[in-house]
Structures are given as structure tokens and as C-alpha cells.
Design a protein around this motif. Structure first.
Motif, PDB file in Angstrom:
ATOM      1  N   ALA A  96       0.885  -1.171  -0.016  1.00 24.35           N
ATOM      2  CA  ALA A  96      -0.088  -0.121   0.106  1.00 24.35           C
ATOM      3  C   ALA A  96       0.776   1.353   0.157  1.00 24.35           C
ATOM      4  O   ALA A  96       0.482   2.390  -0.471  1.00 24.35           O
ATOM      5  N   ILE A  97       1.866   1.193   0.754  1.00 22.10           N
ATOM      6  CA  ILE A  97       2.786   2.425   0.899  1.00 22.10           C
ATOM      7  C   ILE A  97       3.516   2.523  -0.437  1.00 22.10           C
ATOM      8  O   ILE A  97       3.903   3.803  -0.849  1.00 22.10           O
ATOM      9  N   LEU A  98       3.795   1.206  -0.837  1.00 24.18           N
ATOM     10  CA  LEU A  98       4.715   1.516  -2.277  1.00 24.18           C
ATOM     11  C   LEU A  98       3.879   1.935  -3.542  1.00 24.18           C
ATOM     12  O   LEU A  98       4.213   3.012  -4.235  1.00 24.18           O
ATOM     13  N   PHE A  99       2.607   1.536  -3.538  1.00 19.48           N
ATOM     14  CA  PHE A  99       1.724   1.940  -4.652  1.00 19.48           C
ATOM     15  C   PHE A  99       0.882   3.389  -4.312  1.00 19.48           C
ATOM     16  O   PHE A  99       0.248   3.822  -5.166  1.00 19.48           O
ATOM     17  N   SER A 100       1.342   3.798  -3.214  1.00 20.96           N
ATOM     18  CA  SER A 100       0.762   5.234  -2.952  1.00 20.96           C
ATOM     19  C   SER A 100       1.608   6.180  -3.553  1.00 20.96           C
ATOM     20  O   SER A 100       1.401   7.443  -3.771  1.00 20.96           O
ATOM     21  N   LYS A 101       2.831   5.729  -3.943  1.00 24.88           N
ATOM     22  CA  LYS A 101       3.940   6.488  -4.707  1.00 24.88           C
ATOM     23  C   LYS A 101       3.433   6.817  -5.995  1.00 24.88           C
ATOM     24  O   LYS A 101       2.989   5.738  -6.744  1.00 24.88           O
ATOM     25  N   ASP A 102       3.874   7.774  -6.618  1.00 22.55           N
ATOM     26  CA  ASP A 102       3.306   7.769  -8.119  1.00 22.55           C
ATOM     27  C   ASP A 102       4.772   7.451  -9.135  1.00 22.55           C
ATOM     28  O   ASP A 102       5.729   8.191  -8.863  1.00 22.55           O
ATOM     29  N   PHE A 103       4.825   6.295  -9.704  1.00 26.89           N
ATOM     30  CA  PHE A 103       6.006   5.927 -10.647  1.00 26.89           C
ATOM     31  C   PHE A 103       4.963   5.187 -11.624  1.00 26.89           C
ATOM     32  O   PHE A 103       3.988   4.701 -11.763  1.00 26.89           O
ATOM     33  N   ARG A 104       5.963   5.084 -12.609  1.00 23.34           N
ATOM     34  CA  ARG A 104       5.376   4.517 -14.126  1.00 23.34           C
ATOM     35  C   ARG A 104       4.654   3.349 -14.165  1.00 23.34           C
ATOM     36  O   ARG A 104       3.740   3.185 -14.634  1.00 23.34           O
ATOM     37  N   ILE A 105       5.306   2.339 -13.407  1.00 22.49           N
ATOM     38  CA  ILE A 105       4.741   0.973 -13.569  1.00 22.49           C
ATOM     39  C   ILE A 105       3.800   0.662 -12.376  1.00 22.49           C
ATOM     40  O   ILE A 105       3.591  -0.641 -12.304  1.00 22.49           O
ATOM     41  N   ALA A 106       3.558   1.494 -11.768  1.00 19.37           N
ATOM     42  CA  ALA A 106       2.588   1.263 -10.608  1.00 19.37           C
ATOM     43  C   ALA A 106       1.466   0.513 -11.111  1.00 19.37           C
ATOM     44  O   ALA A 106       1.029  -0.263 -10.258  1.00 19.37           O
ATOM     45  N   GLY A 107       1.002   1.029 -12.037  1.00 16.50           N
ATOM     46  CA  GLY A 107      -0.620   0.227 -12.308  1.00 16.50           C
ATOM     47  C   GLY A 107      -0.410  -0.998 -12.797  1.00 16.50           C
ATOM     48  O   GLY A 107      -0.928  -1.999 -12.188  1.00 16.50           O
ATOM     49  N   PRO A 108       0.531  -1.475 -13.535  1.00 22.74           N
ATOM     50  CA  PRO A 108       0.824  -3.059 -13.936  1.00 22.74           C
ATOM     51  C   PRO A 108       1.033  -3.660 -12.763  1.00 22.74           C
ATOM     52  O   PRO A 108       0.417  -4.994 -12.699  1.00 22.74           O
ATOM     53  N   ILE A 109       1.994  -3.271 -12.112  1.00 21.45           N
ATOM     54  CA  ILE A 109       2.306  -4.154 -10.934  1.00 21.45           C
ATOM     55  C   ILE A 109       1.001  -4.455  -9.852  1.00 21.45           C
ATOM     56  O   ILE A 109       0.879  -5.316  -9.306  1.00 21.45           O
ATOM     57  N   ARG A 110       0.170  -3.308  -9.651  1.00 24.46           N
ATOM     58  CA  ARG A 110      -0.654  -3.437  -8.728  1.00 24.46           C
ATOM     59  C   ARG A 110      -1.847  -4.351  -9.438  1.00 24.46           C
ATOM     60  O   ARG A 110      -2.307  -5.061  -8.767  1.00 24.46           O
ATOM     61  N   GLY A 111      -1.892  -4.319 -10.694  1.00 28.62           N
ATOM     62  CA  GLY A 111      -2.718  -5.172 -11.312  1.00 28.62           C
ATOM     63  C   GLY A 111      -2.262  -6.504 -11.081  1.00 28.62           C
ATOM     64  O   GLY A 111      -3.122  -7.496 -11.036  1.00 28.62           O
ATOM     65  N   LEU A 112      -1.121  -6.890 -11.324  1.00 26.05           N
ATOM     66  CA  LEU A 112      -0.423  -8.248 -11.143  1.00 26.05           C
ATOM     67  C   LEU A 112      -0.694  -8.941  -9.632  1.00 26.05           C
ATOM     68  O   LEU A 112      -0.919  -9.738  -9.562  1.00 26.05           O
ATOM     69  N   VAL A 113      -0.620  -7.729  -8.481  1.00 20.27           N
ATOM     70  CA  VAL A 113      -0.914  -8.204  -7.373  1.00 20.27           C
ATOM     71  C   VAL A 113      -2.200  -8.534  -7.163  1.00 20.27           C
ATOM     72  O   VAL A 113      -2.492  -9.683  -6.221  1.00 20.27           O
ATOM     73  N   LEU A 114      -3.083  -7.874  -7.742  1.00 16.41           N
ATOM     74  CA  LEU A 114      -4.667  -8.140  -7.401  1.00 16.41           C
ATOM     75  C   LEU A 114      -5.266  -9.379  -7.930  1.00 16.41           C
ATOM     76  O   LEU A 114      -6.333  -9.833  -8.089  1.00 16.41           O
ATOM     77  N   VAL A 115      -4.071 -10.159  -8.973  1.00 16.20           N
ATOM     78  CA  VAL A 115      -4.876 -11.275  -9.690  1.00 16.20           C
ATOM     79  C   VAL A 115      -5.224 -12.303  -8.567  1.00 16.20           C
ATOM     80  O   VAL A 115      -6.457 -12.970  -8.633  1.00 16.20           O
ATOM     81  N   GLY A 116      -4.302 -12.533  -7.472  1.00 15.69           N
ATOM     82  CA  GLY A 116      -4.387 -13.802  -6.576  1.00 15.69           C
ATOM     83  C   GLY A 116      -6.050 -13.333  -5.918  1.00 15.69           C
ATOM     84  O   GLY A 116      -6.782 -14.310  -5.504  1.00 15.69           O
ATOM     85  N   TYR A 117      -6.246 -12.120  -5.459  1.00 14.15           N
ATOM     86  CA  TYR A 117      -7.790 -11.795  -5.040  1.00 14.15           C
ATOM     87  C   TYR A 117      -8.828 -11.860  -5.875  1.00 14.15           C
ATOM     88  O   TYR A 117      -9.981 -12.078  -5.353  1.00 14.15           O
ATOM     89  N   MET A 118      -8.694 -11.698  -7.081  1.00 15.97           N
ATOM     90  CA  MET A 118      -9.879 -11.724  -7.984  1.00 15.97           C
ATOM     91  C   MET A 118     -10.075 -13.152  -8.538  1.00 15.97           C
ATOM     92  O   MET A 118     -11.070 -13.550  -8.695  1.00 15.97           O
ATOM     93  N   MET A 119      -9.332 -14.029  -8.250  1.00 15.83           N
ATOM     94  CA  MET A 119      -9.440 -15.481  -8.502  1.00 15.83           C
ATOM     95  C   MET A 119     -10.346 -16.042  -7.471  1.00 15.83           C
ATOM     96  O   MET A 119     -10.320 -15.739  -6.287  1.00 15.83           O
ATOM     97  N   PRO A 120     -11.123 -16.970  -7.908  1.00 18.47           N
ATOM     98  CA  PRO A 120     -12.084 -17.747  -7.061  1.00 18.47           C
ATOM     99  C   PRO A 120     -11.097 -18.669  -5.918  1.00 18.47           C
ATOM    100  O   PRO A 120     -10.194 -19.179  -6.429  1.00 18.47           O
ATOM    101  N   MET A 121     -11.543 -18.934  -4.815  1.00 19.60           N
ATOM    102  CA  MET A 121     -10.732 -19.534  -3.823  1.00 19.60           C
ATOM    103  C   MET A 121     -10.642 -21.132  -4.264  1.00 19.60           C
ATOM    104  O   MET A 121      -9.680 -21.289  -3.998  1.00 19.60           O
ATOM    105  N   SER A 122     -11.629 -21.584  -4.776  1.00 22.05           N
ATOM    106  CA  SER A 122     -11.432 -22.981  -5.406  1.00 22.05           C
ATOM    107  C   SER A 122     -10.366 -23.113  -6.285  1.00 22.05           C
ATOM    108  O   SER A 122      -9.702 -23.933  -6.552  1.00 22.05           O
TER     109      SER A 122
END
Length: 297
Positions: A96-122
């Protein structure tokens, strides 16, 4: 005239909430009451169809807390919950602290991190089961290639490593959840406050400790309480990855209650175990509401 209008508005309000109240009573209230009644009987597969089960009071609960397996399951549940909370919150806060900073690849990395949360638990559980497999698992293959182990580790077969593997997979799901909520809390902190502290000579750690953390108190509390509730009642992850084994090393209250009810067909005993799970979460919920009320006051 004014009182009549107020009564009319009150009746309209009750009419709007009535469907929700009925839904809660039917979908949540009835099963809960039935579960309490069932836990006070001796219902099992032998007398369920005949309807000859007898009222035995708190005997099921007494049997549970005398059972070494239940005590192990109870301990596993708290170990699993606390370990996941520590890892998820710590790494989630860092992200959260990292992605609160404004840098160029923040969006793509944040999207990759969110993959695990978006997938069904099964699906996540199946991936975890394959990753920690003995012969074809990605984890063992990587460890063998870099020379950290000389033979494949039996992650999900050994009682020493199975719970750790399940915790790792659950953390992969929980870190993005923590990151999202904590990021929302960070965005509510005015940058002017941090800039003023910086001008006054406060170092980054001092700004974080004396400004950021106190201002995020309510967000941190919400993340910890929600994380505890979601993790404590975990079921599908263990059920798919290990089915509670080996030797009950990954059995938690959710899987234990399920196995009692639908594998051993000890319905009353399973209801008692499920109610213990409910009471634990209910106490945590009351504690959270009390802290929120005190914070509002």
C-alpha cells in the motif's frame, strides 16, 4: 398533523426494511436457531430419519472439549489465522505504501498483485495444490534447480509442512485485500500534513510512526478485524488442498465441523463445532463494534 406525518414516514421506513428483515430471518436466523437446537441433541445418521433423537443439553460441547482432535483443530485455527494476519497485514501495508507513490509501472504491478484476490478460492486452492505437489510441483522444481533441496519436499503430505503451505497460499489471496483497504486509508491522509512535518524536520520514519499510523488507526482496525473473520472461518482452501490432513494438521473448525456432519454423519456434534466457530466470530465482531463505537465517541 406533524405527528401523523412522522408516523407515516416511520411506517414507510419500516415497509422499506421489511423485505431485508424477512430475508435475514429466513436465510440466516432460521438456520442459526436450528443449528443451536440440533447441537443440544444426539442426532446422527442412525436416528435422523426416525426422528428419535433425544435432548442431551451441553453434552456435545463437553465431548468436543474433551476430544484431543478438536483441541488440535482449535489450535490449528488460531495458528492459521494469526500467521496469515501477520503476513498479510505486513506485506499488504508495504504494498500500500509502495503503490501510494507515483511511478510509471505502478498500475501494471498493482494489477498483477490483485490477480490472486480476484480469482475464486477454489481455483486458488487447485493452483496451490499443484504448486506444492511432490513430483510435478513448481515449488519443488524451483528448489531443486537452485540447489536448496536434494530431493522433493512433501509439502502437503507431511504434517510438519502442510499447514505452512496452506498459510502461504492463503496469504497470496489476502495480501491484495489488505493492500486495497490500506491504500484507501492512505489516500485519506492529507499530503499537506506530511509536507508540514517534513518542513519541520521530521524524518520519513517519524512521519510514518507519529502521523501516518495514528491517522490510519480506524483503517488498520477494520483490516485486522475483517482479516480475522475471513481467515478464521476458512474452509474451501483446506478442503481442496489437503482435506484437513495429514493427521488433522491442516484441519480447522470449518473443515472439522463439515467432516463431523457430512463424513461421519454426527450431525449434532458437527453443529456444536460449527456453533463454537460462530461464537468465536461473534465475540470478535462485538469487540470490533465496541472499538469502533469508542473511536466514534
Amino acid at each position: 398533523m406533524k405527528n401523523k406525518r412522522q408516523r407515516q414516514q416511520a411506517l414507510e421506513g419500516y415497509a422499506f426494511i421489511l423485505p431485508g428483515v424477512i430475508y435475514i430471518l429466513v436465510i440466516l436466523g432460521y438456520p442459526l436457531v436450528y443449528n443451536v437446537i440440533l447441537s443440544l441433541k444426539n442426532t446422527n445418521v442412525k436416528n435422523f430419519a426416525k426422528g428419535t433423537s433425544a435432548f442431551i443439553g451441553m453434552q456435545n460441547y463437553s465431548n468436543l472439549f474433551k476430544d484431543p482432535t478438536f483441541l488440535l483443530v482449535f489450535k490449528n485455527t488460531f495458528i492459521f489465522t494469526i500467521a496469515c494476519l501477520i503476513v498479510q497485514f505486513s506485506l499488504g501495508f508495504l504494498f500500500a505504501i509502495l503503490f501510494s507513490k507515483d511511478f510509471r509501472i505502478a498500475g501494471p504491478i498493482r494489477g498483477l498483485v490483485l490477480v490472486g484476490y480476484m480469482m475464486p478460492m477454489s481455483v486458488t486452492a487447485m493452483l496451490g495444490k499443484n504448486m506444492f505437489g511432490v513430483s510435478e510441483g513448481v515449488i519443488n522444481d524451483l528448489l531443486l534447480k537452485i540447489g536448496l533441496v536434494s530431493s522433493p519436499v512433501e509439502w502437503l503430505v507431511s504434517s510438519k509442512t502442510a499447514l505452512g503451505a496452506v498459510i502461504a497460499v492463503n496469504c497470496w489471496v489476502g495480501i491484495p485485500f489488505n493492500m486495497l483497504l490500506l491504500t484507501a486509508g492512505l489516500t485519506n491522509i492529507s499530503q499537506d500534513i506530511l509536507d508540514s512535518a517534513s518542513v519541520d524536520g521530521a524524518r520519513p520514519f517519524q512521519r510514518f510512526w507519529y502521523i501516518t499510523l495514528p491517522l490510519m488507526k480506524s483503517s488498520i482496525l477494520a483490516v485486522l478485524m475483517l482479516g480475522f473473520i475471513y481467515t478464521f472461518k476458512a474452509f474451501d482452501l483446506m478442503f481442496i488442498m489437503t482435506s484437513g490432513g495429514p493427521l488433522n494438521s491442516t484441519d480447522v473448525l470449518g473443515t472439522y465441523a463439515y467432516n463431523l456432519s457430512f463424513t461421519k454423519y454426527e450431525f449434532s456434534q458437527g453443529s456444536a463445532a460449527a456453533l463454537v466457530l460462530f461464537v468465536c466470530l461473534f465475540v470478535v465482531g462485538l469487540f470490533y463494534l465496541k472499538l469502533i463505537t469508542r473511536e466514534d465517541d
